[in-house]
Structures are given as C-alpha cells and as structure tokens.
Design an enzyme around this catalytic site. Structure first.
Site, PDB file in Angstrom:
ATOM      1  N   ALA A 140       0.142  22.111  38.738  1.00 33.32           N
ATOM      2  CA  ALA A 140       1.513  21.135  38.349  1.00 33.32           C
ATOM      3  C   ALA A 140       1.461  20.296  38.216  1.00 33.32           C
ATOM      4  O   ALA A 140       0.427  19.746  39.572  1.00 33.32           O
ATOM      5  CB  ALA A 140       2.189  22.170  38.236  1.00 33.32           C
ATOM      6  N   ASN A 141       2.596  19.442  38.501  1.00 33.28           N
ATOM      7  CA  ASN A 141       2.736  18.298  39.583  1.00 33.28           C
ATOM      8  C   ASN A 141       4.322  18.060  39.897  1.00 33.28           C
ATOM      9  O   ASN A 141       5.281  19.258  40.037  1.00 33.28           O
ATOM     10  CB  ASN A 141       2.751  17.228  38.929  1.00 33.28           C
ATOM     11  CG  ASN A 141       3.102  17.287  37.496  1.00 33.28           C
ATOM     12  OD1 ASN A 141       4.403  16.602  37.509  1.00 33.28           O
ATOM     13  ND2 ASN A 141       2.833  16.815  36.399  1.00 33.28           N
ATOM     14  N   ARG A 142       4.467  16.866  41.021  1.00 32.77           N
ATOM     15  CA  ARG A 142       5.974  17.025  41.594  1.00 32.77           C
ATOM     16  C   ARG A 142       7.136  17.077  41.051  1.00 32.77           C
ATOM     17  O   ARG A 142       8.384  16.513  40.931  1.00 32.77           O
ATOM     18  CB  ARG A 142       5.235  16.621  43.357  1.00 32.77           C
ATOM     19  CG  ARG A 142       4.791  17.030  43.576  1.00 32.77           C
ATOM     20  CD  ARG A 142       4.635  16.523  45.289  1.00 32.77           C
ATOM     21  NE  ARG A 142       3.963  16.573  46.544  1.00 32.77           N
ATOM     22  CZ  ARG A 142       3.841  18.085  46.836  1.00 32.77           C
ATOM     23  NH1 ARG A 142       4.618  18.548  46.876  1.00 32.77           N
ATOM     24  NH2 ARG A 142       2.183  18.333  47.451  1.00 32.77           N
TER      25      ARG A 142
END
Ligand code: C5P
Length: 219
Positions: free
Chosen positions: A29-31
């Site tokens: 995932a990413n932030r």
C-alpha cells in the site's frame, strides 16, 4: 433539486490508496490518507454536483451526500471508474499503486526453510491516462494529481502532457512538508495556461478553491 453552480453536473472523484494483495492477509500500500480527495468530493457536492466517489481503503471516512464506491486494488478502481463514465468532469486524486504483485498467492505464504519469498511485480492500469485518452466518452474536464518531491512544476507539467489530462494539481510530498497525511496542502495548479502557485492552506480550502475552478470551467 440541489441548487449551486454545479447542479446537474455529474463528477467522478477517485481517492485514497489502493491495496495490492501479496496473499490473503498481506498487501502493498502507500501512505495516502484520502483526505484531499474526500475534501474535494465534499466541496463539489456542496456546490450541487452529483458526485461519484470511488475510493480505495482510506483512513478518513467518505463524505456525506455522495455516491460511494469502495474498491481495494487498482484494477478494481479502473473497473469501477469505467462503469461510472460518462461524467462531466473527473478528478483523479487517488494514489493508485503503480505495480501489483504479479501472482498474488491465494494461500497465506508460509515461513519455510528455503528462505524468503521474492515478489515479482506487474504494472497496474493507469486510470487517469486511460480516461484522458478516451476517444469516446472523455469527460469534458480531467484533473490529475502529481505528488512530487522535487522540481514540482517541471515534473507536473511533463506529467500533464504525458497523461493527456487538462489540469494537474501538483504538490510537494517531501516528508518535511508534512503534507502527506497532514491537514494542509500547498499546491501548484498546472493548466494549459501555465503554472499557478497557490498559498499553503487547509486541504478543505484547497478543495473549495478547486471546486470553484471546476465550476467555472464547466459553466
Ligand atoms: O503517474 P503518477 O502516479 O505520478 O500520476 C498521478 C496521477 O495519476 C494521479 O492523478 C493519480 O490518481 C493518477 N493515476 C491513476 N492510475 C494509476 C496511477 C496514477 O489514475 N495507475
């Protein structure tokens, strides 16, 4: 009937990160928090638009008064977007993962004596570029985002051309800015006419200013 400058306009907003599975319990995932996309959807709805909000697993709740379509992966987001078209405008604020794990396991990967797994990646569909380049059913206004850490205007201007979108909302997401996951944003709006630097303000205010610009562009 909703009044407001965007009454009668159908607008798609993508938002949030995507989750790309490794196996049934793990993902990449990413932030992205989804805060900016959520604020934009809310601001567009407040101006009377019919908003379809296609969101990955965000950490802020979706706005009220919009149609929410929840997805996990980039490919699910691409499919959901395709189903929503045609729209008058599309705002692509999602932080879509560029890559997915090429063959996600349908069983949980186990620790073995043979060592650690290695992951092979495959490229995800570029939703913004695909929609921007549609010959039929392209939204009248396509707005993309660019999260950069250096040379924001140059990179975002190049991105606008490469993706084929009308506008790019660019921001500097270097950790020192506190923008990713934070409540403020400092953006540069890249249009056909060039680059406009907006002052740093709350994400809600960026959203309201952008919604007003979209309203005048669609008027
Ligand atoms: O290429 P990059 O990810 O930096 O571009 C960012 C813009 O492209 C954002 O508007 C994002 O929502 C969109 N995008 C997309 N599909 C992808 C990757 C990015 O719609 N697979």
């Amino acid at each position: 009937l909703t009044a407001g400058p965007l009454a009668g306009k159908r607008i798609l907003v993508t938002s949030g990160p995507t989750h790309e599975p490794i196996d049934p319990v793990r993902y990449i995932a990413n932030r992205s928090s989804g805060a900016q996309g959520t604020a934009i959807a809310r601001a567009l709805a407040a101006l009377g638009a019919e908003v379809i909000f296609v969101t990955g697993p965000a950490s802020v709740p979706p706005p009220e008064g919009v149609r929410v379509v929840k997805v996990e992966t980039a490919r699910e987001m691409a499919e959901a977007v395709e189903k929503v078209l045609p729209v008058d405008a599309g705002v692509f604020a999602a932080a879509v993962a560029d890559w997915r794990v090429a063959s996600a396991s349908d069983r949980k990967l186990k620790k073995t004596r043979d060592g650690m797994p290695s992951l092979a990646f495959a490229e995800n569909p570029d939703i913004l570029a695909t929609v921007s380049k549609l010959e039929e059913g392209r939204p009248g206004l396509v707005v993309g985002f660019a999260a950069e850490t250096d040379d924001v205007v140059a990179h975002a201007t190049a991105k606008r051309a490469r993706k084929g979108c009308d506008w790019i909302v660019a921001n500097d997401v270097s950790p020192a800015t506190g923008i990713m996951g934070g409540s403020e944003n400092a953006v540069v709006l890249i249009t056909e006419a060039g680059a406009e630097e907006w002052p740093r303000m709350a994400k809600d205010e960026v959203a309201q200013a952008l919604a007003l610009r979209i309203a005048s562009a669609l008027a």
